[in-house]
Motif scaffolding. Structure first.
Motif, PDB file in Angstrom:
ATOM      1  N   UNK A 175       0.829  -1.212   0.000  1.00 54.86           N
ATOM      2  CA  UNK A 175       0.000   0.000   0.000  1.00 54.86           C
ATOM      3  C   UNK A 175       0.863   1.261   0.000  1.00 54.86           C
ATOM      4  N   UNK A 176       1.912   1.294   0.816  1.00 57.03           N
ATOM      5  CA  UNK A 176       2.760   2.483   0.873  1.00 57.03           C
ATOM      6  C   UNK A 176       3.410   2.726  -0.494  1.00 57.03           C
ATOM      7  N   UNK A 177       3.927   1.699  -1.097  1.00 60.16           N
ATOM      8  CA  UNK A 177       4.562   1.810  -2.404  1.00 60.16           C
ATOM      9  C   UNK A 177       3.551   2.283  -3.444  1.00 60.16           C
ATOM     10  N   UNK A 178       2.344   1.758  -3.371  1.00 57.50           N
ATOM     11  CA  UNK A 178       1.270   2.141  -4.282  1.00 57.50           C
ATOM     12  C   UNK A 178       0.952   3.624  -4.128  1.00 57.50           C
ATOM     13  N   UNK A 179       0.835   4.095  -2.892  1.00 59.18           N
ATOM     14  CA  UNK A 179       0.550   5.505  -2.633  1.00 59.18           C
ATOM     15  C   UNK A 179       1.678   6.404  -3.131  1.00 59.18           C
ATOM     16  N   UNK A 180       2.915   6.009  -2.881  1.00 55.23           N
ATOM     17  CA  UNK A 180       4.063   6.807  -3.328  1.00 55.23           C
ATOM     18  C   UNK A 180       4.112   6.865  -4.854  1.00 55.23           C
ATOM     19  N   UNK A 181       3.779   5.772  -5.484  1.00 60.75           N
ATOM     20  CA  UNK A 181       3.759   5.736  -6.952  1.00 60.75           C
ATOM     21  C   UNK A 181       2.715   6.711  -7.501  1.00 60.75           C
ATOM     22  N   UNK A 182       1.547   6.743  -6.872  1.00 62.16           N
ATOM     23  CA  UNK A 182       0.510   7.699  -7.277  1.00 62.16           C
ATOM     24  C   UNK A 182       1.047   9.120  -7.112  1.00 62.16           C
ATOM     25  N   UNK A 183       1.727   9.373  -5.991  1.00 55.44           N
ATOM     26  CA  UNK A 183       2.274  10.703  -5.727  1.00 55.44           C
ATOM     27  C   UNK A 183       3.312  11.070  -6.784  1.00 55.44           C
ATOM     28  N   UNK A 184       4.194  10.156  -7.105  1.00 54.00           N
ATOM     29  CA  UNK A 184       5.242  10.442  -8.083  1.00 54.00           C
ATOM     30  C   UNK A 184       4.628  10.749  -9.454  1.00 54.00           C
ATOM     31  N   UNK A 185       3.625   9.995  -9.842  1.00 51.77           N
ATOM     32  CA  UNK A 185       2.965  10.245 -11.121  1.00 51.77           C
ATOM     33  C   UNK A 185       2.265  11.604 -11.115  1.00 51.77           C
ATOM     34  N   UNK A 186       1.610  11.928 -10.017  1.00 49.63           N
ATOM     35  CA  UNK A 186       0.946  13.221  -9.912  1.00 49.63           C
ATOM     36  C   UNK A 186       1.964  14.360 -10.016  1.00 49.63           C
ATOM     37  N   UNK A 187       3.058  14.243  -9.288  1.00 50.26           N
ATOM     38  CA  UNK A 187       4.081  15.293  -9.296  1.00 50.26           C
ATOM     39  C   UNK A 187       4.692  15.467 -10.677  1.00 50.26           C
ATOM     40  N   UNK A 188       4.921  14.363 -11.361  1.00 52.26           N
ATOM     41  CA  UNK A 188       5.459  14.456 -12.719  1.00 52.26           C
ATOM     42  C   UNK A 188       4.483  15.180 -13.639  1.00 52.26           C
ATOM     43  N   UNK A 189       3.203  14.903 -13.470  1.00 57.93           N
ATOM     44  CA  UNK A 189       2.191  15.602 -14.272  1.00 57.93           C
ATOM     45  C   UNK A 189       2.212  17.101 -13.988  1.00 57.93           C
ATOM     46  N   UNK A 190       2.302  17.463 -12.717  1.00 56.32           N
ATOM     47  CA  UNK A 190       2.327  18.874 -12.332  1.00 56.32           C
ATOM     48  C   UNK A 190       3.557  19.555 -12.921  1.00 56.32           C
ATOM     49  N   UNK A 191       4.702  18.919 -12.806  1.00 55.66           N
ATOM     50  CA  UNK A 191       5.934  19.505 -13.328  1.00 55.66           C
ATOM     51  C   UNK A 191       5.873  19.657 -14.841  1.00 55.66           C
ATOM     52  N   UNK A 192       5.300  18.692 -15.493  1.00 55.64           N
ATOM     53  CA  UNK A 192       5.175  18.774 -16.943  1.00 55.64           C
ATOM     54  C   UNK A 192       4.304  19.959 -17.327  1.00 55.64           C
ATOM     55  N   UNK A 193       3.209  20.143 -16.602  1.00 51.95           N
ATOM     56  CA  UNK A 193       2.299  21.250 -16.912  1.00 51.95           C
ATOM     57  C   UNK A 193       2.933  22.603 -16.618  1.00 51.95           C
ATOM     58  N   UNK A 194       3.717  22.669 -15.570  1.00 50.45           N
ATOM     59  CA  UNK A 194       4.332  23.939 -15.196  1.00 50.45           C
ATOM     60  C   UNK A 194       5.551  24.271 -16.048  1.00 50.45           C
ATOM     61  N   UNK A 195       6.134  23.229 -16.662  1.00 50.40           N
ATOM     62  CA  UNK A 195       7.382  23.413 -17.414  1.00 50.40           C
ATOM     63  C   UNK A 195       8.349  24.254 -16.597  1.00 50.40           C
ATOM     64  N   UNK A 196       8.672  23.686 -15.467  1.00 49.60           N
ATOM     65  CA  UNK A 196       9.479  24.395 -14.471  1.00 49.60           C
ATOM     66  C   UNK A 196      10.763  24.973 -15.055  1.00 49.60           C
ATOM     67  N   UNK A 197      11.086  26.153 -14.574  1.00 48.32           N
ATOM     68  CA  UNK A 197      12.324  26.815 -14.977  1.00 48.32           C
ATOM     69  C   UNK A 197      13.454  26.375 -14.063  1.00 48.32           C
ATOM     70  N   UNK A 198      14.622  26.193 -14.627  1.00 49.98           N
ATOM     71  CA  UNK A 198      15.778  25.857 -13.824  1.00 49.98           C
ATOM     72  C   UNK A 198      16.303  27.119 -13.155  1.00 49.98           C
ATOM     73  N   UNK A 199      16.654  26.979 -11.891  1.00 49.52           N
ATOM     74  CA  UNK A 199      17.171  28.133 -11.158  1.00 49.52           C
ATOM     75  C   UNK A 199      18.628  28.374 -11.527  1.00 49.52           C
TER      76      UNK A 199
END
Length: 173
Positions: free
Chosen positions: A67-91
């Protein structure tokens, strides 16, 4: 009640068990979100969104012991989606200096080194060393043989080391 029993109850629709499950793993989820998104507010929002997504899909969890691994995987996928949408700038260093951040660049150097890896390599490093997920669990989660996971982890660490060593030599000159 064991963690596995808690998850099994959540899978069959026990809302209190699901809430307990999320409370048990909220710190790991938050740390994962913060590692990806680098922002407290975004990380908190990610935890909320992942809680909602997990609640909707908890019935699809096949192995309660992961369950923990499953939850973390969901989180990682969500974060990747957010980063893709934001097209984050490198500092860059000028921006950092404008923000008043201290001159300890260790964290930024590690981040820069991690950016040299592929998404899969970064994910593997994150799971193994930041979330303490066992190689066997990573192998099952990704449907990859354990030996392959070990080889990929070894190669990712080798790339990180070489990048950090190379950066260190440039600075010493």
């Amino acid at each position: 009640m064991t963690d596995k029993e808690l998850v099994e109850k959540a899978i069959v629709g026990d809302d209190d068990a699901f809430l307990s499950l999320m409370l048990t793993h909220k710190e790991a989820l938050y740390r994962t979100a913060l590692a990806y998104l680098k922002n407290n507010e975004d990380a908190l929002e990610a935890v909320q969104e992942v809680t909602f997504r997990a609640y909707e899909k908890i019935h699809s969890l096949r192995k309660p012991e992961y369950a923990k691994t499953w939850l973390i995987r969901i989180m990682m996928n969500y974060c990747r989606d957010v980063l893709y949408k934001q097209k984050r700038l490198l500092l860059d260093e000028d921006f950092i200096m404008q923000q008043g951040i201290s001159e300890d660049y260790t964290y930024l150097e590690v981040e820069e080194a991690l950016r040299q890896l592929t998404d899969d390599q970064r994910e593997l490093i994150h799971l193994k060393y930041l979330q303490d997920v066992k190689i066997k669990e990573i192998a099952e989660m990704t449907a990859t043989p354990e030996g392959t996971v070990k080889t990929r982890l070894y190669k990712a660490l080798k790339l990180l080391r070489s990048f950090i060593v190379e950066k260190g030599e440039i600075r010493r000159v």
